[in-house]
Design a protein around this motif. Sequence first.
Motif, PDB file in Angstrom:
ATOM      1  N   SER A   4     -26.423 -24.428  24.492  1.00  0.00           N
ATOM      2  CA  SER A   4     -25.580 -24.160  25.644  1.00  0.00           C
ATOM      3  C   SER A   4     -26.197 -24.757  26.887  1.00  0.00           C
ATOM      4  O   SER A   4     -27.389 -25.068  26.930  1.00  0.00           O
ATOM      5  CB  SER A   4     -25.415 -22.645  25.830  1.00  0.00           C
ATOM      6  N   PHE A   6     -26.742 -23.177  29.550  1.00  0.00           N
ATOM      7  CA  PHE A   6     -27.488 -22.147  30.246  1.00  0.00           C
ATOM      8  C   PHE A   6     -28.975 -22.302  29.943  1.00  0.00           C
ATOM      9  O   PHE A   6     -29.383 -22.923  28.970  1.00  0.00           O
ATOM     10  CB  PHE A   6     -27.006 -20.757  29.816  1.00  0.00           C
ATOM     11  N   GLU A  11     -32.185 -17.217  26.105  1.00  0.00           N
ATOM     12  CA  GLU A  11     -31.829 -17.146  24.702  1.00  0.00           C
ATOM     13  C   GLU A  11     -32.888 -16.385  23.908  1.00  0.00           C
ATOM     14  O   GLU A  11     -34.062 -16.336  24.278  1.00  0.00           O
ATOM     15  CB  GLU A  11     -31.690 -18.561  24.117  1.00  0.00           C
ATOM     16  N   GLN A  53     -15.962 -21.979  27.625  1.00  0.00           N
ATOM     17  CA  GLN A  53     -16.011 -20.825  28.514  1.00  0.00           C
ATOM     18  C   GLN A  53     -17.315 -20.047  28.414  1.00  0.00           C
ATOM     19  O   GLN A  53     -17.718 -19.381  29.363  1.00  0.00           O
ATOM     20  CB  GLN A  53     -14.831 -19.893  28.217  1.00  0.00           C
ATOM     21  N   THR A  54     -17.961 -20.100  27.259  1.00  0.00           N
ATOM     22  CA  THR A  54     -19.157 -19.278  27.045  1.00  0.00           C
ATOM     23  C   THR A  54     -20.463 -20.059  27.068  1.00  0.00           C
ATOM     24  O   THR A  54     -21.530 -19.471  27.239  1.00  0.00           O
ATOM     25  CB  THR A  54     -19.071 -18.551  25.692  1.00  0.00           C
ATOM     26  N   GLN A  75     -25.618 -13.853  23.924  1.00  0.00           N
ATOM     27  CA  GLN A  75     -24.371 -14.405  23.399  1.00  0.00           C
ATOM     28  C   GLN A  75     -23.244 -13.381  23.487  1.00  0.00           C
ATOM     29  O   GLN A  75     -22.114 -13.705  23.867  1.00  0.00           O
ATOM     30  CB  GLN A  75     -24.565 -14.851  21.952  1.00  0.00           C
ATOM     31  N   ARG A  78     -22.007 -13.136  27.042  1.00  0.00           N
ATOM     32  CA  ARG A  78     -21.141 -14.252  27.425  1.00  0.00           C
ATOM     33  C   ARG A  78     -19.750 -14.120  26.815  1.00  0.00           C
ATOM     34  O   ARG A  78     -18.738 -14.434  27.451  1.00  0.00           O
ATOM     35  CB  ARG A  78     -21.786 -15.566  26.992  1.00  0.00           C
ATOM     36  N   THR A  81     -17.811 -11.493  28.714  1.00  0.00           N
ATOM     37  CA  THR A  81     -17.343 -12.029  29.993  1.00  0.00           C
ATOM     38  C   THR A  81     -16.093 -12.875  29.796  1.00  0.00           C
ATOM     39  O   THR A  81     -15.122 -12.774  30.550  1.00  0.00           O
ATOM     40  CB  THR A  81     -18.450 -12.874  30.647  1.00  0.00           C
TER      41      THR A  81
END
Length: 209
Positions: A4, A6, A11, A53-54, A75, A78, A81
């Motif tokens: 990702s 991020f 993680e 989106q995540t 995870q 996310r 959300t």
Amino acid sequence: MSDSPFSDSFESPSAPQSVADDASLSAVEIRLAQRLASLRSERGWSLDVLAEQTGISRATLARLERGQSSPTTVQLGRLCTAYGLPMSHLIAEAEVEPPQLLRHDEQQVWVDAALGFERRMISPPSSGMKAELIEGYLQPGADIRYDAPPVAGLEQHIWVREGVLEYSLDDQLFRLQAGDCLRFRLYGRSRFVCPAAQPVRYHIVICRP
């Protein structure tokens, strides 16, 4: 390397194990995987859309939904959300096993005596299923009106078991007698009326799009 955009520091240091590596996924984890799959399906999203989106890769999302991996807390956060759900709500849905069988005396009944209306929830509750069966009972003269459905495009089947029901779909009026069944998609106003001197009892099948 993180899957990702991020920061890697958020993680889990170890990747989620697949079923092939660890076949001991709990019943809660399996139900969570099923719920994650149904949430995406309910919204009509592809794996690519959810990945965007995540920030979770498409391959990882697929493994999570198949129950081949257990999501990390990050995870899961996310995903919650993206779906607009509190994490506690999603976990609670996975922890509670909905009953497959609901006895008659266990079914929830809501009564509005002032309107002469009774509603029985026949189907066992399940947030992951799209269809539900409801029984309605109207006293003579009862008149129930709804401005709009909770979800546009709901497929409904109304089956009258006893009595006469006048059902209005926007400006279209249907007069249903015992044994008659009406199928439609609901986008706007609706109205239930018991026009006769006897009560009317009917069943409704509601299918979410």
